[in-house]
Design a protein around this motif. Structure first.
Motif, PDB file in Angstrom:
ATOM      1  N   ALA A 103       0.858  -1.193   0.000  1.00 18.25           N
ATOM      2  CA  ALA A 103       0.000   0.000   0.000  1.00 18.25           C
ATOM      3  C   ALA A 103       0.893   1.241   0.000  1.00 18.25           C
ATOM      4  N   ASP A 107      -2.909  -0.088  -5.131  1.00 12.21           N
ATOM      5  CA  ASP A 107      -4.084   0.653  -5.591  1.00 12.21           C
ATOM      6  C   ASP A 107      -3.788   1.435  -6.866  1.00 12.21           C
ATOM      7  N   GLU A 111      -5.665   1.199 -10.509  1.00 10.51           N
ATOM      8  CA  GLU A 111      -6.126   2.289 -11.379  1.00 10.51           C
ATOM      9  C   GLU A 111      -5.769   2.025 -12.831  1.00 10.51           C
ATOM     10  N   ASP A 121      -5.303  -5.662  -9.443  1.00 14.02           N
ATOM     11  CA  ASP A 121      -4.459  -4.657  -8.795  1.00 14.02           C
ATOM     12  C   ASP A 121      -3.065  -5.242  -8.606  1.00 14.02           C
TER      13      ASP A 121
END
Length: 265
Positions: A103, A107, A111, A121
């Protein structure tokens, strides 16, 4: 005053033309836009204005480092738009230090996948996301230059490599890239380097097929003997790679490089 761009991965901005820790104001990054205020201070320094930690600062930088100029002139606005998107992702991934499965970086990979309609992802580590990353950068550049919207957005590099050759052969003037053999065009920033992966390929293979293991990177800096290019899923991040040039100035057929997608925007 004139606009310039930083042409090193990291460039020290100093308060005066002295190489010492006390004179360093901050570090400028590759592709950062600066204003040249005064060239050739004391022979090999340039006075500039640049943003450091969100604040505009004036200082000096070495004009030449290891035989290479530290600042470059702007390319066309459309090429700079694509380079800017590649640099933005490199910075977003902490200059190649942000790993795909951590993280918030997984993410960011998500996108990129969603932009081409796939629900994946960075935790889906068995699925390479490098073509999704290039497609994402090109798509974002299309917000300013609509010609990029004609790119063959895909989850596989070979799809848009093949399309760039087919469109060139057809004389299609509306697309943003045409595919060339390495000896046909010298690289410029905003072009794309094409490589094979695992199984050796050549230009003829890409001309006849759109399904083979491959990789591409966007060229963001051009030197006399090499180029720097940014791509996704490189060392599990968005990272910079260096590619050799031949003595004649073309991309060298080393490290799997076999084609050159020329930016036509």
């Amino acid at each position: 005053m004139s606009v310039k761009f930083v042409d090193f991965e990291a460039l020290n901005l100093r308060s005066k033309a002295v190489l010492a820790p006390a004179t360093r104001i901050g570090i400028l990054h590759l592709g950062q836009q600066v204003e040249e205020l005064e060239p050739d201070i004391q022979g090999d320094w340039v006075k500039i204005k640049a943003e450091v930690d969100g604040v505009q600062a004036e200082g000096v930088v070495k004009s030449v480092i290891d035989g290479k100029r530290s600042l470059r002139d702007p390319a066309s606005a459309s090429r700079e738009a694509l380079v800017g998107e590649a640099i933005k992702e490199w910075l977003r991934f902490e200059k190649g230090q942000g790993l795909e499965h951590h993280a918030p970086f997984f993410d960011f990979v998500g996108e990129m996948w969603r932009a081409i309609g796939l629900d994946l992802d960075g935790k889906d580590r068995d699925t390479p996301w490098s073509a999704a990353a290039i497609s994402f950068m090109v798509r974002n550049a299309a917000e300013r230059f609509p010609k990029y919207a004609k790119f063959k957005f895909a989850a596989s590099h070979s799809r848009y490599m093949h399309a760039s050759i087919v469109k060139r052969n057809a004389g299609d003037m509306d697309v943003p890239f045409w595919g060339f053999r390495l000896h046909e065009k010298r690289p410029e920033i905003g072009d794309i380097v094409g490589r094979w992966r695992e199984t050796p390929r050549d230009f003829d293979d890409a001309e006849t097929s759109d399904s083979f293991k491959s990789h591409t990177d966007i060229i963001v800096s051009v030197d006399s003997d090499s180029v720097l290019a940014i791509g996704g899923n490189v060392r599990q991040s968005v990272s910079i790679s260096r590619y050799d040039k031949t003595g004649a100035g073309f991309l060298a057929a080393t490290n799997g490089v076999f084609m050159h997608m020329v930016n036509r925007t």
